[in-house]
Design an enzyme around this catalytic site. Structure first.
Site, PDB file in Angstrom:
ATOM      1  N   ASP A  22      17.740 -26.068  12.413  1.00  0.00           N
ATOM      2  CA  ASP A  22      17.350 -27.423  12.007  1.00  0.00           C
ATOM      3  C   ASP A  22      18.172 -28.461  12.783  1.00  0.00           C
ATOM      4  O   ASP A  22      17.639 -29.483  13.227  1.00  0.00           O
ATOM      5  CB  ASP A  22      17.557 -27.584  10.500  1.00  0.00           C
ATOM      6  CG  ASP A  22      16.904 -26.444   9.733  1.00  0.00           C
ATOM      7  OD1 ASP A  22      15.681 -26.294   9.859  1.00  0.00           O
ATOM      8  OD2 ASP A  22      17.620 -25.699   9.049  1.00  0.00           O
ATOM      9  N   HIS A  46      18.252 -24.867   3.724  1.00  0.00           N
ATOM     10  CA  HIS A  46      17.326 -24.607   4.842  1.00  0.00           C
ATOM     11  C   HIS A  46      15.926 -24.452   4.243  1.00  0.00           C
ATOM     12  O   HIS A  46      15.427 -23.353   4.010  1.00  0.00           O
ATOM     13  CB  HIS A  46      17.714 -23.342   5.611  1.00  0.00           C
ATOM     14  CG  HIS A  46      16.645 -22.911   6.567  1.00  0.00           C
ATOM     15  ND1 HIS A  46      16.331 -23.619   7.706  1.00  0.00           N
ATOM     16  CD2 HIS A  46      15.786 -21.873   6.553  1.00  0.00           C
ATOM     17  CE1 HIS A  46      15.340 -23.033   8.339  1.00  0.00           C
ATOM     18  NE2 HIS A  46      14.979 -21.969   7.658  1.00  0.00           N
TER      19      HIS A  46
HETATM   20  P1  NAD Z   1       9.981 -10.255  11.010  1.00  0.00           P
HETATM   21  O1  NAD Z   1       9.083  -9.941   9.857  1.00  0.00           O
HETATM   22  O2  NAD Z   1       9.437 -10.256  12.385  1.00  0.00           O
HETATM   23  O3  NAD Z   1      11.224  -9.249  10.988  1.00  0.00           O
HETATM   24  C1  NAD Z   1      11.924  -8.961   9.847  1.00  0.00           C
HETATM   25  C2  NAD Z   1      12.466  -7.543  10.002  1.00  0.00           C
HETATM   26  O4  NAD Z   1      13.313  -7.294   8.890  1.00  0.00           O
HETATM   27  C3  NAD Z   1      11.384  -6.478  10.021  1.00  0.00           C
HETATM   28  O5  NAD Z   1      11.567  -5.610  11.114  1.00  0.00           O
HETATM   29  C4  NAD Z   1      11.601  -5.763   8.696  1.00  0.00           C
HETATM   30  O6  NAD Z   1      11.245  -4.394   8.746  1.00  0.00           O
HETATM   31  C5  NAD Z   1      13.098  -5.963   8.506  1.00  0.00           C
HETATM   32  N1  NAD Z   1      13.555  -5.744   7.141  1.00  0.00           N
HETATM   33  C6  NAD Z   1      12.903  -5.972   5.970  1.00  0.00           C
HETATM   34  N2  NAD Z   1      13.667  -5.580   4.943  1.00  0.00           N
HETATM   35  C7  NAD Z   1      14.827  -5.100   5.465  1.00  0.00           C
HETATM   36  C8  NAD Z   1      15.986  -4.536   4.894  1.00  0.00           C
HETATM   37  N3  NAD Z   1      16.116  -4.368   3.573  1.00  0.00           N
HETATM   38  N4  NAD Z   1      16.970  -4.138   5.733  1.00  0.00           N
HETATM   39  C9  NAD Z   1      16.857  -4.273   7.070  1.00  0.00           C
HETATM   40  N5  NAD Z   1      15.757  -4.798   7.661  1.00  0.00           N
HETATM   41  C10 NAD Z   1      14.764  -5.203   6.859  1.00  0.00           C
HETATM   42  O7  NAD Z   1      10.644 -11.664  10.634  1.00  0.00           O
HETATM   43  P2  NAD Z   1      11.459 -12.644  11.588  1.00  0.00           P
HETATM   44  O8  NAD Z   1      10.520 -13.633  12.179  1.00  0.00           O
HETATM   45  O9  NAD Z   1      12.350 -11.878  12.461  1.00  0.00           O
HETATM   46  O10 NAD Z   1      12.289 -13.457  10.478  1.00  0.00           O
HETATM   47  C11 NAD Z   1      13.299 -12.832   9.728  1.00  0.00           C
HETATM   48  C12 NAD Z   1      13.778 -13.741   8.613  1.00  0.00           C
HETATM   49  O11 NAD Z   1      14.406 -14.897   9.158  1.00  0.00           O
HETATM   50  C13 NAD Z   1      12.686 -14.259   7.684  1.00  0.00           C
HETATM   51  O12 NAD Z   1      13.158 -14.228   6.360  1.00  0.00           O
HETATM   52  C14 NAD Z   1      12.503 -15.695   8.144  1.00  0.00           C
HETATM   53  O13 NAD Z   1      11.964 -16.506   7.111  1.00  0.00           O
HETATM   54  C15 NAD Z   1      13.932 -16.056   8.471  1.00  0.00           C
HETATM   55  N6  NAD Z   1      14.129 -17.230   9.331  1.00  0.00           N
HETATM   56  C16 NAD Z   1      15.193 -18.027   9.055  1.00  0.00           C
HETATM   57  C17 NAD Z   1      15.448 -19.143   9.843  1.00  0.00           C
HETATM   58  C18 NAD Z   1      16.610 -20.050   9.541  1.00  0.00           C
HETATM   59  O14 NAD Z   1      16.711 -21.087  10.200  1.00  0.00           O
HETATM   60  N7  NAD Z   1      17.507 -19.737   8.633  1.00  0.00           N
HETATM   61  C19 NAD Z   1      14.620 -19.428  10.921  1.00  0.00           C
HETATM   62  C20 NAD Z   1      13.556 -18.589  11.188  1.00  0.00           C
HETATM   63  C21 NAD Z   1      13.311 -17.469  10.378  1.00  0.00           C
END
Ligand code: NAD
Length: 415
Positions: A242, A270
């Site tokens: 952000d 966030h």
């Molecule tokens: P994605 O779905 O492509 O990947 C997530 C991965 O996490 C998958 O491979 C899944 O199998 C794995 N996973 C699920 N449960 C798990 C567990 N218990 N242990 C280990 N791995 C596990 O998603 P992404 O686009 O990579 O996003 C990941 C997260 O980051 C989401 O929650 C998204 O909302 C968040 N995010 C946060 C910000 C921020 O600014 N804080 C920004 C973008 C995305």
């Protein structure tokens, strides 16, 4: 010069060259042996249920070894290798996901812990994703990254968190169709409860934990709660994406480089209640630091469209890309961890979700995003910035949301 002298000189030269090669190959052999010895020790200490074939990793070892020796080796007479920094053990969860895909490359490239610091990557994902994770490991090997010492892919948190120095907790459950925000929060905080317990048992007590997976602030709070033996200051939540988005909006509007925009703050959660605040920031115009409000000269834009653009940027990326932000999220995670590791430059602060100590009349104990400075891997909230009524209202709104999330999360973990 006589033929005899010429013959003698040539013999000496060939002899020196031979000695040099023997010296170098002996060192290569010793280092390699050393590496295998260490590996067999760590293989006993850490179970590795899912590894890339060791043949894939060999070239990385040799490249690291060569890097360790050649830069300082002007003289060929000594056999003392140049000492490299100790490897940093870095865990990335959700490593088979889309943020993980960009993040592991950036960490492996030396962008976070330094180009001369080797890293051992501990990559965690869930069991059904082990095939995909294997592909990621193949690509890491194919990148031939000099900083990457070893890669440990696993579906076991005990292995993933064993003796780690830094953790990027990215893995989380995505929102499924028809799922309420509350249901998603309940599912995800339970993941972070389990990971907090595993960190507590297996990670170094000095580990620095960055939570990226959403709801990031509240997941970080739960993770820290279930890892009581690790100082809670070691946990933080990511609002750097952000901050980067807000800085980029200002730089684009003024037509200046991104590096000329400083001290933009993200307050709160966030989520869409976050408050991007440029009141305390500066833009460098003609070599002078100018308050952003004076540089932009459009208060209505700064108090309206600018804020909503930053708040809704994630949705805009999904609408355009049909996928959520990944490259920029990975870059922001690296920026955040790099700030922890290397500190913040004088006169500069960055935003991150950290435990509130009640500063700025925020509720104590929630993970609230504040401006912080960092030195020796410890953050300090920037104090006493003047807060006007406009800001107060927005900061309180986000604080209220964080309190509600905290209560729901604690109930979900206890239920
Ligand atoms: P994605 O779905 O492509 O990947 C997530 C991965 O996490 C998958 O491979 C899944 O199998 C794995 N996973 C699920 N449960 C798990 C567990 N218990 N242990 C280990 N791995 C596990 O998603 P992404 O686009 O990579 O996003 C990941 C997260 O980051 C989401 O929650 C998204 O909302 C968040 N995010 C946060 C910000 C921020 O600014 N804080 C920004 C973008 C995305």
């Amino acid at each position: 010069m006589s033929r005899f002298h010429l013959f003698l000189s040539c013999t000496c030269l060939i002899n020196s060259l031979l000695m040099f090669h023997i010296d170098v190959f002996e060192q290569l052999h010793r280092e390699k042996q050393n590496h295998f010895d260490k590996k067999s020790v760590s293989a006993n200490a850490v179970s590795k249920p899912f590894r890339t074939p060791s043949a894939d990793r060999e070239p990385i070892v040799l490249i690291s070894s060569l890097r360790a020796w050649y830069p300082g080796k002007q003289q060929t007479t000594t056999s003392t290798p140049v000492k490299m920094a100790e490897p940093v053990r870095v865990c990335v969860t959700g490593a088979a996901g889309q943020i993980g895909y960009s993040l592991v490359y950036m960490v492996g490239s030396g962008a976070v812990f330094g180009p001369d610091t080797p890293v051992i990557l501990h990559l965690l994902d869930i069991t059904p994703m082990m095939g995909v994770l294997n592909g990621v490991c193949m690509e890491i090997s194919d990148c031939a990254l000099p900083c990457v010492r070893d890669v440990i892919p696993t579906d076991d948190p005990a292995v993933a968190f064993k003796d780690i120095d830094a953790a990027f907790l990215v893995g989380a459950m995505p929102r499924k169709e028809g799922m309420e925000r509350k249901d998603l929060l309940a599912a995800n905080v339970k993941i972070f409860k389990v990971q907090g317990q595993a960190l507590d048992q297996h990670a170094k007590k000095s580990v620095k934990v960055l939570v990226v997976g959403n709801p990031a602030n509240t997941n970080a709070l739960i993770c820290a709660k279930y890892a009581p033996s690790i100082p809670r200051e070691n946990f933080s939540a990511m609002t750097r994406l952000d901050q980067n988005r807000a800085q980029a909006q200002i730089a684009n509007r003024l037509g200046i480089p991104i590096t000329d925009v400083k001290n933009v703050i993200i307050w709160g959660n966030h989520s869409s209640t976050q408050f991007p605040d440029v009141r305390h920031g500066t833009a460098t115009i003609n070599g002078q630091g100018v308050p952003i409000f004076d540089a932009i000269k459009d208060d209505a834009w700064l108090k309206g469209e600018f804020i909503t653009t930053v708040q809704k940027r994630g949705g805009a990326v999904i609408a355009a890309r049909k996928l959520s932000s990944a490259m920029s999220a990975a870059k922001a995670a690296c920026d955040h961890m790099q700030s922890i590791w290397q500190g913040t430059p004088n006169g500069t602060f960055v935003s991150m979700g950290v435990f509130s100590d009640g500063s700025y009349n925020t509720p104590e104990g929630v993970m609230y995003s504040f401006p912080v400075t960092i030195k020796d891997k410890k953050w300090t909230i920037v104090k006493d910035l003047p807060i006007d009524d406009f800001s107060r209202e927005k900061m309180d709104l986000s604080a209220k949301e964080l309190c509600e999330e905290r209560d729901d999360a604690i109930a979900a973990c206890q239920g």
